[in-house]
Scaffold this active site. Sequence first.
Site, PDB file in Angstrom:
ATOM      1  N   GLY A 156       0.817  -1.206   0.000  1.00 49.56           N
ATOM      2  CA  GLY A 156       0.000   0.000   0.000  1.00 49.56           C
ATOM      3  C   GLY A 156       0.848   1.251   0.000  1.00 49.56           C
TER       4      GLY A 156
ATOM      5  N   ALA B 293      -2.856   0.213   7.122  1.00 44.10           N
ATOM      6  CA  ALA B 293      -4.209  -0.285   7.384  1.00 44.10           C
ATOM      7  C   ALA B 293      -5.209   0.649   6.730  1.00 44.10           C
ATOM      8  CB  ALA B 293      -4.473  -0.387   8.883  1.00 44.10           C
ATOM      9  N   ASP B 294      -6.352   0.101   6.395  1.00 43.93           N
ATOM     10  CA  ASP B 294      -7.436   0.919   5.848  1.00 43.93           C
ATOM     11  C   ASP B 294      -8.275   1.530   6.965  1.00 43.93           C
ATOM     12  OD1 ASP B 294      -6.949   0.364   2.986  1.00 43.93           O
ATOM     13  OD2 ASP B 294      -7.431  -1.685   3.578  1.00 43.93           O
TER      14      ASP B 294
ATOM     15  N   GLY C  51      -7.354  -3.212   1.168  1.00 41.67           N
ATOM     16  CA  GLY C  51      -7.720  -2.278   0.111  1.00 41.67           C
ATOM     17  C   GLY C  51      -6.837  -2.412  -1.114  1.00 41.67           C
ATOM     18  N   GLY C  52      -5.605  -2.874  -0.901  1.00 38.76           N
ATOM     19  CA  GLY C  52      -4.695  -3.098  -2.011  1.00 38.76           C
ATOM     20  C   GLY C  52      -4.759  -4.511  -2.568  1.00 38.76           C
TER      21      GLY C  52
ATOM     22  N   GLU D 167      -0.600 -10.558   3.658  1.00 38.81           N
ATOM     23  CA  GLU D 167      -0.382  -9.664   4.790  1.00 38.81           C
ATOM     24  C   GLU D 167      -0.714 -10.353   6.106  1.00 38.81           C
ATOM     25  OE1 GLU D 167      -1.187  -5.283   2.755  1.00 38.81           O
ATOM     26  OE2 GLU D 167      -2.868  -6.427   3.544  1.00 38.81           O
TER      27      GLU D 167
END
Length: 262
Positions: free
Chosen positions: A34, A91-92, A104-105, A111
């Site tokens: 990310g 983190a999102d 999100g990525g 991860e």
Amino acid sequence: MTGELSPIDKAKYVAAKRAADLVEDGMRVGLGTGSTAAWLVRHLGERVRDDGLRIKGVPTSTRTAELARDVGIEVITLDEAKTLNLTIDGADEFDANLNLIKGGGGALLQEKIVAAASEEVVIIADAAKEVGTLGAFPLPIEVIPFGWTTTQMLVEELLVSADVMGRKITLRMNGDKPFRTDEGNHILDLHLSRIGNARQLAMALNQMPGVVENGLFIDLCDKVIIGYGDGRVEMRDINEGTVSEDRINLVEGDNLFSDLGD
């Protein structure tokens, strides 16, 4: 130059720089995926080049691996490392208990595996990522392509009785084709708005046939480093129950990170 960066990018810059200081010579380090994690990789590459830092990095995606090699970090696989001293990732969303939504990525599976193999997990984020209750960011789940529409239907049935506010599910796309993870799987994004019991939902989703992994990271994060656009940095340690503050100088003319952004 840092002077040309947005406040959000400055916040990511200082959070990543503070986290890079936690990395010590000889460590095996998990490298997240990310935009925020990319700043970390560049900071670590700078330390490798200028300070002689010797580390072995385990990337959580092919794009992180490429960036790590580009900046001079030795890249190894998790099978080679077996365990990691430290993982640093973005983190999102995160809440007060340092539970997270990630993915999100699209790299949530790798991860989570890397985080679980680590002695310590540090999350770096800008202040906007902190929420009172998880769920405003769509929750990703990784599903195998075979029968994915059936898997989606089963998840929809699960959500009827779950403590969530929204139930919309969308297939993540890459142009006119479904997005593919590094493992060749699809991502379903769950638009839940609010998740009342994240632990319970995470367990239920992973019992669903076709679901490989979900983007709820529960009890995996040890510290969060929060960056602010004015250079302030706050580090919270969930295990020690401590909060510390620092300030990172934003050096005008430093264009090391000016090509990063997403």
